[in-house]
Structure formats: C-alpha cells, structure tokens
Design a protein around this motif. Structure first.
Motif, short mmCIF file in Angstrom:
data_model
loop_
_atom_site.label_atom_id
_atom_site.label_comp_id
_atom_site.label_asym_id
_atom_site.label_seq_id
_atom_site.Cartn_x
_atom_site.Cartn_y
_atom_site.Cartn_z
N TYR A 1 37.36 28.71 34.47
CA TYR A 1 37.34 29.49 33.23
C TYR A 1 37.67 30.95 33.51
O TYR A 1 38.50 31.57 32.83
CB TYR A 1 35.97 29.37 32.56
N ILE A 2 37.03 31.53 34.51
CA ILE A 2 37.26 32.94 34.83
C ILE A 2 38.70 33.16 35.29
O ILE A 2 39.35 34.14 34.90
CB ILE A 2 36.27 33.42 35.90
N ALA A 3 39.22 32.25 36.11
CA ALA A 3 40.60 32.37 36.59
C ALA A 3 41.59 32.34 35.43
O ALA A 3 42.52 33.16 35.37
CB ALA A 3 40.91 31.25 37.59
N CYS A 4 41.38 31.42 34.49
CA CYS A 4 42.29 31.33 33.34
C CYS A 4 42.15 32.54 32.42
O CYS A 4 43.14 33.01 31.84
CB CYS A 4 42.03 30.04 32.57
N LEU A 5 40.93 33.05 32.28
CA LEU A 5 40.72 34.24 31.45
C LEU A 5 41.51 35.42 32.01
O LEU A 5 42.24 36.11 31.29
CB LEU A 5 39.24 34.58 31.40
N LEU A 6 41.39 35.66 33.32
CA LEU A 6 42.10 36.77 33.94
C LEU A 6 43.61 36.60 33.82
O LEU A 6 44.33 37.52 33.42
CB LEU A 6 41.70 36.89 35.41
N CYS A 7 44.09 35.41 34.14
CA CYS A 7 45.52 35.12 34.09
C CYS A 7 46.07 35.38 32.69
O CYS A 7 47.16 35.93 32.53
CB CYS A 7 45.76 33.68 34.51
N SER A 8 45.29 35.02 31.67
CA SER A 8 45.79 35.06 30.30
C SER A 8 45.95 36.46 29.74
O SER A 8 46.62 36.65 28.73
CB SER A 8 44.87 34.24 29.39
N PHE A 9 45.35 37.45 30.39
CA PHE A 9 45.59 38.82 29.95
C PHE A 9 47.07 39.18 30.08
O PHE A 9 47.58 40.01 29.33
CB PHE A 9 44.75 39.81 30.76
N GLY A 10 47.75 38.55 31.04
CA GLY A 10 49.15 38.89 31.26
C GLY A 10 50.15 37.80 30.95
O GLY A 10 51.34 38.06 30.78
N VAL A 11 49.68 36.56 30.82
CA VAL A 11 50.62 35.44 30.82
C VAL A 11 51.54 35.42 29.60
O VAL A 11 52.69 34.97 29.70
CB VAL A 11 49.85 34.10 30.96
N PHE A 12 51.09 35.93 28.45
CA PHE A 12 51.93 35.88 27.26
C PHE A 12 52.60 37.21 26.92
O PHE A 12 53.27 37.31 25.89
CB PHE A 12 51.11 35.38 26.06
N VAL A 13 52.42 38.20 27.77
CA VAL A 13 53.09 39.48 27.54
C VAL A 13 54.61 39.33 27.46
O VAL A 13 55.26 39.89 26.57
CB VAL A 13 52.68 40.50 28.61
N PRO A 14 55.25 38.55 28.35
CA PRO A 14 56.71 38.42 28.24
C PRO A 14 57.18 37.78 26.94
O PRO A 14 58.27 38.10 26.45
CB PRO A 14 57.08 37.53 29.44
N PHE A 15 56.39 36.88 26.36
CA PHE A 15 56.81 36.20 25.15
C PHE A 15 56.95 37.16 23.97
O PHE A 15 57.72 36.90 23.05
CB PHE A 15 55.83 35.07 24.80
N VAL A 16 56.20 38.25 24.00
CA VAL A 16 56.26 39.23 22.93
C VAL A 16 57.16 40.40 23.29
O VAL A 16 57.91 40.91 22.45
CB VAL A 16 54.84 39.73 22.58
#
Length: 416
Positions: A233-248
């Motif tokens: 859960y913590i790993a996915c939370l951290l990753c997700s701060f940046g993972v969708f930045v390129p899509f926007v």
C-alpha cells in the motif's frame, strides 16, 4: 443448452478478459484523452493549468478510490451489473461535460461521471479476471488491462481529430456515446466465476461431485493488517504521486517546447503503445520470473524513464520517454491485481484490490494537480519530474524490503 463452458471451443475466461479489455479501453481511454482538452478548457473558461488539471485529479481520485466500495460489492453481487452501470455513467459524464458552462460544472460532470463510472467498473472487472485463471493469471490480467494501453494509444488521437473537426463540446458527446455502446455492451459478457460455468480456473474440470477444493483465502481484516499488504500500500501510494503526471502534462510540456498540438497529442498514444506492450510482455514475464520481483522492475523502470523526460528538449527524446514509461507503467498495472490474488486468495480479491487502489487514488488526487500548480508558479516541470523519480525509487525500496517479509499464516507456495 447446458450452462457449461466446456461446450465452447474457447475457454470462457477469455471472453471475460475481452469484456474487461473493452471496459478498460473505453473507461480509461476516455479519461486519458483529458490532456487533449486542456487547451480548449483553458481558453473556454480562462482557467489556469493547475485548475484545469484538478479536473483529472478529482476524477482519478474517484475511479481509484471508489474501488474500496465497488470491490466488496462485486464480491457480493458479481461484477456485471457494476460494470454496465459504470460505463453508462462514464458516457453520461462526458456528455454533461460537453454541456458545461463553467469550470465548476466540468468538475461535477467529468469528475462525478467519469470518476464514479470508472470507479464502479474497474476493480470489479479486474478482480473477476483473477478468478478465472491461475497458471496464466499474470498474462490474462495483462491482456485485460491492456485495454487501458490500447485506449491511451487510440483515444487521444481520435479526440484530437474530433476537437479539431467538430469542437471540444461535441467531441465529448461522441466519446460518451462510445462509452455506452462499446463499454456497457461488452460488459454484459462478464461472468463472475468459472464455477458459475461449471469449470475450475484455467478451464480445468471441477473435481468429482462438481466441487473443487476451495483456495486458502484470508479475511480482509487479517490481510490489510499484514506487513505485506501495508508495504504494498505504501509503495503504491508513493509511486502514484508521480505516475499520472505525464498523462496530464506531457502534451502541454511538448507544446511549450514548440511542438505542434496535433503532433504533441501522439505522445499520449506512444505511452499507450508502450503500455500495451508492457501489459502483454511483462505480464507473461511476471508469470515466469515472479510477480514480486517484477513489481520492483516496474518501479525502477518508471523512475529511469522519468529521467529521460527530465532532460528532454526535443520531440524524439519525448517519444523515447513515452514508449519506455508506457512499458513499465503498463507492467505495473498488470502485476498489481495478480499479486494481490497470489498473496491473499480469491474470495475477497475485489475488496482487497479496492482497498489497495485507494493508495493510487490519494496519490493521483495530489500528483497531477500539484504538478500543474508548480508549473504555474515557476513555468517549469523540473520539480514535479524530479519528485516523480524520487517517489518511484522510494516505492521500489519499500516493496523490496516488504517482499522479504515472511507473512504470518500466508502461504509460501503461491505463484509469483
């Protein structure tokens, strides 16, 4: 006619995969066209890039966060009704966004329509696919979620063409119609469990008496308190701060460099192409070499790809970034649900995937909009990209340490 999938030449599980592919194609494909509409929304409502980016963040928060409700509902009611309802909501939300007369109305229509619609359908269809497979679970999951990649490949260029030819408002109407016709129509194929068709996972026959030995499952309360789940859960939370930045922000970034908008939108298609390849190839890779190890590869790969974006000042480098990032992002999406099934069994897989994806929801709510506001402050994406690199590397370290933990009462015999 007997309700037995053995009468089909093709194992019915692959029809379920096809339905999940269509739902993710339409749902996420429509959502990931958002970058195409950013300039139109800015011009129409005289809005900043940060405030427009918040529309996507709110929708993404809902479609990942709602899994905490849709997952348990799918475990109880089955996934078909949730997926059909979700696709209808996506179509309605897009149509209402096309009618909006203020940014507030866009927030409500797009955020609630697309956010709730994808949220109702995504976790249920993914969790259902996990039940139909054991030996090829990673590959099947990869094919199912490759709908996201193909949608990202096909839908942004389509939306750009529609915006140019009929305007952004009518473009949203067309996308809404596709969501209802294709997404809701294909969702009708979903069957919740292979046992409902008289077979075991992978098309194997049920054991004598029509029953197969039930898998070793774990209660939701037990699973979420485990170090393994907490670390994931913590790993996915951290990753997700940046993972969708390129899509926007990748398309606006390219336009700021002088790339024509009609060309820049194809960068999203390149992410989709890479993502599709990643879901097919890395899903099978995970089945063979271990899904826990593969998750570490995905985190590391996304961080390395972001380093390319950090130094990119020309279109060809952005293309390389988009393809590389898409591959590892696609692999990450494919591996996660299969890994949850490996760790904790099938009976509550929808609930657990839904709870896990709340981490993605919170990260996505903050990441893309924070990147937009950071750009508004200093007219640069350097800080958001550096932050995305750091959070992916931190996620990899946490996941690596967690994977070493021997969980209390969790079987060491599960695949992956």
């Amino acid at each position: 006619m007997k309700n037995n999938s053995m009468s089909y030449r093709i194992f019915y599980g692959w029809f379920v995969v096809a339905a999940a592919f269509a739902v993710t194609f339409v749902g996420f494909g429509s959502a990931y066209t958002f970058s195409t509409f950013v300039p139109s929304l800015q011009n129409e409502f005289s809005a900043s890039r940060g405030s427009v980016s918040l529309v996507f963040s709110l929708a993404a928060f809902l479609y990942f966060g709602l899994g905490i409700l849709s997952g348990p509902l799918s475990d109880r009611w089955g996934s078909r009704v949730l997926a059909v309802t979700g696709m209808v909501l996506v179509g309605l939300g897009l149509a209402l966004a096309g009618m909006a007369r203020s940014m507030t109305q866009v927030y409500i229509a797009y955020g609630l329509g697309v956010g709730l619609g994808v949220g109702l359908s995504y976790v249920p269809v993914l969790s259902t696919v996990q039940r139909w497979f054991v030996r090829r679970r990673g590959f099947a999951s990869g094919v199912a979620v490759s709908g996201i990649g193909v949608g990202t490949l096909a839908m942004p260029p389509l939306s750009a063409l529609l915006v140019e030819s009929i305007g952004w408002r009518d473009a949203y109407f067309v996308l809404g119609g596709l969501a209802v016709i294709v997404g809701a129509g294909m969702a009708l194929l979903i069957v919740n469990s292979p046992r409902d068709m008289g077979v075991a996972p992978d098309g194997d026959p049920l054991k004598i008496g029509g029953r197969s030995e039930p898998p070793k499952d774990f209660a939701v309360a037990t699973a979420v308190k485990s170090q393994r789940f907490i670390g994931l859960y913590i790993a996915c939370l951290l990753c997700s701060f940046g993972v969708f930045v390129p899509f926007v922000h990748l398309v606006p970034y390219a336009v700021d460099l002088g790339v024509a908008p009609a060309q820049a939108v194809y960068l999203l298609a390149m992410i989709g192409l890479g993502s599709t390849a990643g879901r097919f190839l890395l899903g099978g890779f995970a089945d063979r070499y271990g899904r826990r190890f593969s998750l570490l590869v995905m985190f590391t790969g996304m961080a390395l790809a972001m380093m390319i974006w950090l130094i990119a000042t020309e279109l060809w480098l952005l293309v390389i970034f988009a393809l590389a990032y898409g591959i590892f992002y696609g692999g990450w999406v494919a591996v996660l649900p299969a890994l949850v099934m490996d760790y904790f069994g099938e009976s509550k897989v929808g609930s657990l995937i839904g709870i896990l994806y709340t981490s993605v929801a919170f990260g996505t709510l903050i990441g893309p909009s924070a990147a937009g506001y950071a750009f508004d402050l200093n007219q640069s994406y350097t800080v958001p990209i550096l932050a995305s690199i750091c959070v992916n590397l931190a996620a990899m370290v946490i996941a690596a340490n967690t994977s070493k933990v021997s969980q209390q009462r969790l079987s060491d015999n599960v695949p992956g």
